[in-house]
Write an enzyme that holds these catalytic residues in place. Structure first.
Site, PDB file in Angstrom:
ATOM      1  CG  ASN A   1      -1.803   1.151   1.383  1.00  0.00           C
ATOM      2  OD1 ASN A   1      -1.427   2.266   1.044  1.00  0.00           O
ATOM      3  ND2 ASN A   1      -3.003   0.930   1.891  1.00  0.00           N
TER       4      ASN A   1
ATOM      5  N   GLY B   1       0.254   4.473   0.047  1.00  0.00           N
ATOM      6  CA  GLY B   1      -0.091   5.535   0.996  1.00  0.00           C
ATOM      7  C   GLY B   1       0.513   5.254   2.359  1.00  0.00           C
TER       8      GLY B   1
ATOM      9  CG  ASP C   1      -3.731  -5.736   9.546  1.00  0.00           C
ATOM     10  OD1 ASP C   1      -3.549  -5.937   8.333  1.00  0.00           O
ATOM     11  OD2 ASP C   1      -4.849  -5.885  10.079  1.00  0.00           O
TER      12      ASP C   1
ATOM     13  CG  PHE D   1      -3.685   5.944   2.500  1.00  0.00           C
ATOM     14  CD1 PHE D   1      -2.813   6.552   3.392  1.00  0.00           C
ATOM     15  CD2 PHE D   1      -4.171   4.679   2.829  1.00  0.00           C
ATOM     16  CE1 PHE D   1      -2.432   5.910   4.575  1.00  0.00           C
ATOM     17  CE2 PHE D   1      -3.794   4.028   4.009  1.00  0.00           C
ATOM     18  CZ  PHE D   1      -2.929   4.648   4.878  1.00  0.00           C
TER      19      PHE D   1
ATOM     20  CG  HIS E   1      -4.220   5.019  12.888  1.00  0.00           C
ATOM     21  ND1 HIS E   1      -4.305   6.241  12.238  1.00  0.00           N
ATOM     22  CD2 HIS E   1      -4.282   4.082  11.902  1.00  0.00           C
ATOM     23  CE1 HIS E   1      -4.442   6.039  10.942  1.00  0.00           C
ATOM     24  NE2 HIS E   1      -4.419   4.736  10.710  1.00  0.00           N
ATOM     25  NE  ARG E   2       0.059   3.520   8.888  1.00  0.00           N
ATOM     26  CZ  ARG E   2      -1.158   3.895   8.471  1.00  0.00           C
ATOM     27  NH1 ARG E   2      -1.439   5.155   8.199  1.00  0.00           N
ATOM     28  NH2 ARG E   2      -2.102   2.990   8.287  1.00  0.00           N
TER      29      ARG E   2
HETATM   30  P1  ITT Z   1      -0.913  -4.026   3.124  1.00  0.00           P
HETATM   31  O1  ITT Z   1      -1.575  -5.216   3.789  1.00  0.00           O
HETATM   32  O2  ITT Z   1      -0.136  -4.403   1.895  1.00  0.00           O
HETATM   33  O3  ITT Z   1      -0.101  -3.232   4.082  1.00  0.00           O
HETATM   34  P2  ITT Z   1      -3.621  -2.965   2.962  1.00  0.00           P
HETATM   35  O4  ITT Z   1      -4.163  -1.690   2.418  1.00  0.00           O
HETATM   36  O5  ITT Z   1      -4.307  -4.238   2.565  1.00  0.00           O
HETATM   37  O6  ITT Z   1      -2.061  -3.016   2.585  1.00  0.00           O
HETATM   38  P3  ITT Z   1      -4.531  -3.342   5.682  1.00  0.00           P
HETATM   39  O7  ITT Z   1      -4.973  -4.734   5.461  1.00  0.00           O
HETATM   40  O8  ITT Z   1      -3.832  -3.007   6.962  1.00  0.00           O
HETATM   41  O9  ITT Z   1      -3.538  -2.871   4.524  1.00  0.00           O
HETATM   42  O10 ITT Z   1      -5.801  -2.389   5.499  1.00  0.00           O
HETATM   43  C1  ITT Z   1      -5.723  -1.089   5.913  1.00  0.00           C
HETATM   44  C2  ITT Z   1      -6.896  -0.320   5.348  1.00  0.00           C
HETATM   45  O11 ITT Z   1      -7.460   0.493   6.391  1.00  0.00           O
HETATM   46  C3  ITT Z   1      -6.430   0.631   4.272  1.00  0.00           C
HETATM   47  O12 ITT Z   1      -6.476   0.035   2.986  1.00  0.00           O
HETATM   48  C4  ITT Z   1      -7.409   1.798   4.436  1.00  0.00           C
HETATM   49  O13 ITT Z   1      -8.612   1.507   3.780  1.00  0.00           O
HETATM   50  C5  ITT Z   1      -7.659   1.797   5.948  1.00  0.00           C
HETATM   51  N1  ITT Z   1      -6.685   2.674   6.632  1.00  0.00           N
HETATM   52  C6  ITT Z   1      -5.685   2.301   7.483  1.00  0.00           C
HETATM   53  N2  ITT Z   1      -4.973   3.364   7.889  1.00  0.00           N
HETATM   54  C7  ITT Z   1      -5.510   4.431   7.271  1.00  0.00           C
HETATM   55  C8  ITT Z   1      -5.205   5.801   7.272  1.00  0.00           C
HETATM   56  O14 ITT Z   1      -4.176   6.293   7.943  1.00  0.00           O
HETATM   57  N3  ITT Z   1      -5.982   6.611   6.549  1.00  0.00           N
HETATM   58  C9  ITT Z   1      -7.018   6.137   5.840  1.00  0.00           C
HETATM   59  N4  ITT Z   1      -7.363   4.856   5.765  1.00  0.00           N
HETATM   60  C10 ITT Z   1      -6.612   3.994   6.475  1.00  0.00           C
END
Ligand code: ITT
Length: 197
Positions: free
Chosen positions: A10, A12, A70, A153, A181-182
């Site tokens: 991802n 973003g 995650d 994102f 949160h991150r």
């Molecule tokens: P990876 O597993 O490859 O890291 P992913 O997008 O599938 O990518 P996740 O399973 O952790 O990752 O899903 C996280 C989702 O939660 C992400 O795609 C967004 O839709 C949402 N999300 C998480 N953090 C966010 C943020 O800071 N801002 C906006 N949306 C966020």
């Protein structure tokens, strides 16, 4: 220079993690640098289970210290959904826009005080011996009535931080990286990262 693989595809997320780790003197890679690595199946029921799985499998494949994030959005009126399914809320190949549309439709007619939500992030870090360390962070907010702003994102355009009265997408990365949160989860991992890389 020490190397670290961020276990994500991802972009973003990757940009934010790179910004948040800038003080550490490390060469960062991501799964985009390992296109032949098999897809990690995120079948855990919790953020923690999925984060640990991503960190472990990435460490096993690359042999390098690996950091996984995650994360997702928990909406109180939806009993915590989309939660661990945030990235595929509107379907396996859903775009951010489709996920946002589905979320706004699910909350239609709900007043602002009933639109409370939080982002949750679990960071799992597999060090050079394969031992996994875990931290967590949350950020509280409310879901707006329409998307606003162009930064970030995912659900950022509809996630309003009350103290600022603005969405994460309007606030921009400087402020988001201070309160997200991150940011909270990575700050808690700071000493462990310093020790290991
Ligand atoms: P990876 O597993 O490859 O890291 P992913 O997008 O599938 O990518 P996740 O399973 O952790 O990752 O899903 C996280 C989702 O939660 C992400 O795609 C967004 O839709 C949402 N999300 C998480 N953090 C966010 C943020 O800071 N801002 C906006 N949306 C966020």
């Amino acid at each position: 220079m020490k190397k670290l693989v961020v276990a994500t595809r991802n972009r973003g997320k990757l940009i934010e993690i790179a910004e948040l780790l800038h003080e550490h003197d490390i060469k960062l890679f991501s799964l985009l640098d390992f296109p032949k690595m098999p897809e990690i199946v995120e079948d855990g029921d919790t953020f923690e289970a999925n984060a640990i799985k991503k960190a472990r499998e990435t460490f096993e494949y690359t042999g390098l210290p690996s950091l996984a994030d995650d994360s997702g959005l928990e909406v109180d009126a939806l009993n915590g959904a989309p939660g661990v399914h945030s990235s595929r809320y509107a379907g396996e190949t859903a775009t951010d826009e489709q996920n946002i549309d589905k979320l706004l439709a699910a909350l239609i007619d709900l007043p602002l005080e009933e639109r409370t939500a939080r982002f949750r992030c679990v960071i799992a870090f597999a060090d050079s011996s394969g031992q996994v360390h875990v931290t967590q962070g949350t950020c509280e907010g409310v879901i707006g009535f329409e998307p606003r702003g162009s930064g970030g994102f995912g659900y950022d355009p509809v996630f309003i931080v009350r103290e600022y009265g603005k969405t994460f997408a309007e606030l921009g990365s400087d402020i988001k990286n201070r309160i997200s949160h991150r940011a909270v989860a990575l700050e808690k991992m700071r000493d462990v990262l310093h020790k290991h890389i």
